[in-house]
Design a protein around this motif. Structure first.
Motif, mmCIF file in Angstrom:
data_model
loop_
_atom_site.group_PDB
_atom_site.id
_atom_site.type_symbol
_atom_site.label_atom_id
_atom_site.label_comp_id
_atom_site.label_asym_id
_atom_site.label_seq_id
_atom_site.Cartn_x
_atom_site.Cartn_y
_atom_site.Cartn_z
ATOM 1 N N ALA A 1 -3.460 -6.972 2.688
ATOM 2 C CA ALA A 1 -2.379 -6.537 3.472
ATOM 3 C C ALA A 1 -1.629 -5.552 2.909
ATOM 4 N N PHE A 2 -1.567 -5.605 1.634
ATOM 5 C CA PHE A 2 -0.734 -4.454 1.047
ATOM 6 C C PHE A 2 -1.395 -3.008 1.332
ATOM 7 N N ARG A 62 7.529 4.010 3.586
ATOM 8 C CA ARG A 62 8.598 2.602 3.872
ATOM 9 C C ARG A 62 7.684 1.362 3.715
ATOM 10 N N ALA A 63 6.487 1.762 2.930
ATOM 11 C CA ALA A 63 5.734 0.435 2.749
ATOM 12 C C ALA A 63 6.263 -0.719 1.892
ATOM 13 N N ARG A 64 7.025 -0.194 1.098
ATOM 14 C CA ARG A 64 7.597 -1.048 0.007
ATOM 15 C C ARG A 64 8.582 -2.184 0.651
ATOM 16 N N VAL A 107 2.049 8.103 0.833
ATOM 17 C CA VAL A 107 2.806 7.995 -0.445
ATOM 18 C C VAL A 107 2.334 8.722 -1.608
ATOM 19 N N VAL A 108 3.175 9.403 -2.093
ATOM 20 C CA VAL A 108 2.465 10.448 -3.262
ATOM 21 C C VAL A 108 3.121 9.847 -4.723
ATOM 22 N N GLY A 148 2.211 -5.177 -5.485
ATOM 23 C CA GLY A 148 2.142 -4.330 -4.444
ATOM 24 C C GLY A 148 2.599 -2.872 -4.630
ATOM 25 N N VAL A 149 4.019 -2.895 -4.813
ATOM 26 C CA VAL A 149 4.707 -1.705 -4.782
ATOM 27 C C VAL A 149 4.756 -0.639 -6.042
#
Length: 402
Positions: A119-120, A130-132, A199-200, A327-328
């Motif tokens: 999922a992550f 904006r994933a976090r 994401v970088v 995850g983040v």
């Protein structure tokens, strides 16, 4: 809110995470006594096979992570949901120790394709920077899996039996998770497995899997997660035993342990609502800091209920934030390139530690007593925090030379 525009993704994955963690993980706690009663198995054998399944999941996690990076998560999660449903059906057909062990191995191997890592990775591919926020919202929903599935499984086992309950869960897994994963993850495939800028990371992105171990940042992160994972794997199994052995009355131990779930969800809610100004690494720091406080408090729980309550609140908060940090933090440090592979490597180590931890803790208790065993767990929690602080020091900008 940062997760605006991803409501369907959050709702869909929230449903499947509750179903996945509930049926594949939390339900076993209720099923195990029924299995032992029917087959006459010992507790060590029954739970030992579950740990064997976790080991299989640990070995499968890097394979799953590579597939997520190569194909996106839509197809692996859809097929994985069908495989998990079949594995649940296999559990319902268990006739002896061999079929039991095989079914559990299949169950946990399939779980690596349908739970948080998958999922992550999908969220990172779809939501980008904006994933976090989306990951935090998802963990908030998924945190109710145990709250829902422990009483639900108890009710079904009491009224239908454990075999029929596994069949109900198999059907529910297939009906809910297969179509949901196929539909809610569709944007990732239609847009080349990403609908937002990647994401970088702050650290050089991993290339070949072997090169991860040559990166100090990865080694420190893996060390922190594994040492903290040992603590997090022990208490769900032994929390009532630990509190009782330290002098907490049984009735008090039950309601104190019940505080862990709300503390877990509460910490995630605070992070979602009030943590917008925090960096991802701050979430990891708060999670790592909570566990030593919790362990120190539980060692003093025999001195009064207040210590036990402090333990439950800090342990629950640490557990809740750790799920987000898993995850983040890697996403923030290493970026989206190779993120699935990276999570697979980290999860492999965590799952192996989670499989071994309950047995190692039991051996420590038998050999040296509860206080000594908790002292070792406290040392692990402190070492986890130390490794994370060392990671942050490596990331801190160095002053420019004059």
């Amino acid at each position: 809110m940062g997760e605006r525009g991803f409501g369907g993704l959050i709702a869909g994955l929230g449903l499947t995470m509750i179903m996945g963690y509930g049926a594949l993980y939390y339900a076993f706690t209720v099923m195990a006594p029924a299995l032992m009663a029917e087959f006459g198995w010992s507790s060590s054998f029954t739970y030992g096979c579950f740990s064997l399944g976790l080991l299989a999941g640990g070995l499968m996690a890097p394979v799953a992570g590579r597939q997520f990076d190569r194909f996106g998560v839509r197809l692996p999660m859809t097929i994985g949901s069908a495989a998990a449903a079949l594995a649940l059906a296999a559990m319902a057909l268990v006739q002896g120790p061999v079929s039991y062990g095989v079914a559990l191995v299949l169950l946990q191997a399939a779980s690596t394709f349908v739970l948080y890592d998958a999922a992550f990775t999908g969220i990172s591919q779809i939501a980008g920077p904006r994933a976090r926020r989306v990951i935090t919202a998802l963990t908030l929903i998924a945190g109710f899996a145990s709250t829902l599935f422990w009483p639900l499984t108890t009710y079904l086992v009491d009224h239908l039996g454990w075999r029929e309950t596994y069949l109900v869960f198999a059907a529910a897994m297939f009906v809910t998770c297969v179509p949901t994963h196929y539909l809610c993850l569709a944007p990732a495939d239609r847009q080349g497995r990403r609908v937002a800028p990647p994401v970088v990371g702050e650290v050089v992105a991993p290339q070949a899997a072997g090169s991860l171990w040559r990166q100090p940042a990865f080694v420190l992160l893996a060390t922190s997660f594994c040492l903290g994972g040992f603590v997090l794997a022990v208490f769900p199994v032994y929390v009532l035993t630990i509190l009782g052995a330290l002098g907490t009355a049984p009735s008090t131990a039950i309601w104190v342990a019940a505080l862990i779930g709300p503390a877990q969800v509460g910490a995630r809610f605070i992070e979602m609502v009030g943590g917008k100004g925090w960096g991802a690494t701050t979430v990891g720091l708060l999670a790592a800091s909570a566990l030593p406080v919790a362990l120190a408090a539980v060692l003093g729980s025999g001195q009064g209920t207040a210590f036990a309550v402090v333990f439950a609140l800090f342990y629950g908060a640490g557990q809740g934030l750790k799920s987000i940090a898993y995850g983040v933090v890697p996403l923030a440090l290493f970026g989206a390139a190779g993120y699935g592979t990276l999570l697979g490597r980290l999860s492999s180590l965590r799952l192996i530690v989670s499989a071994v931890a309950p047995f190692a803790f039991a051996a420590l208790v038998d050999g040296f007593g509860m206080d000594a065993a908790l002292g070792v767990a406290l040392a692990f929690a402190v070492a986890s925090l130390a490794a994370y602080l060392a990671l942050l020091r490596r990331l801190a900008p160095r002053p420019a030379a004059a």
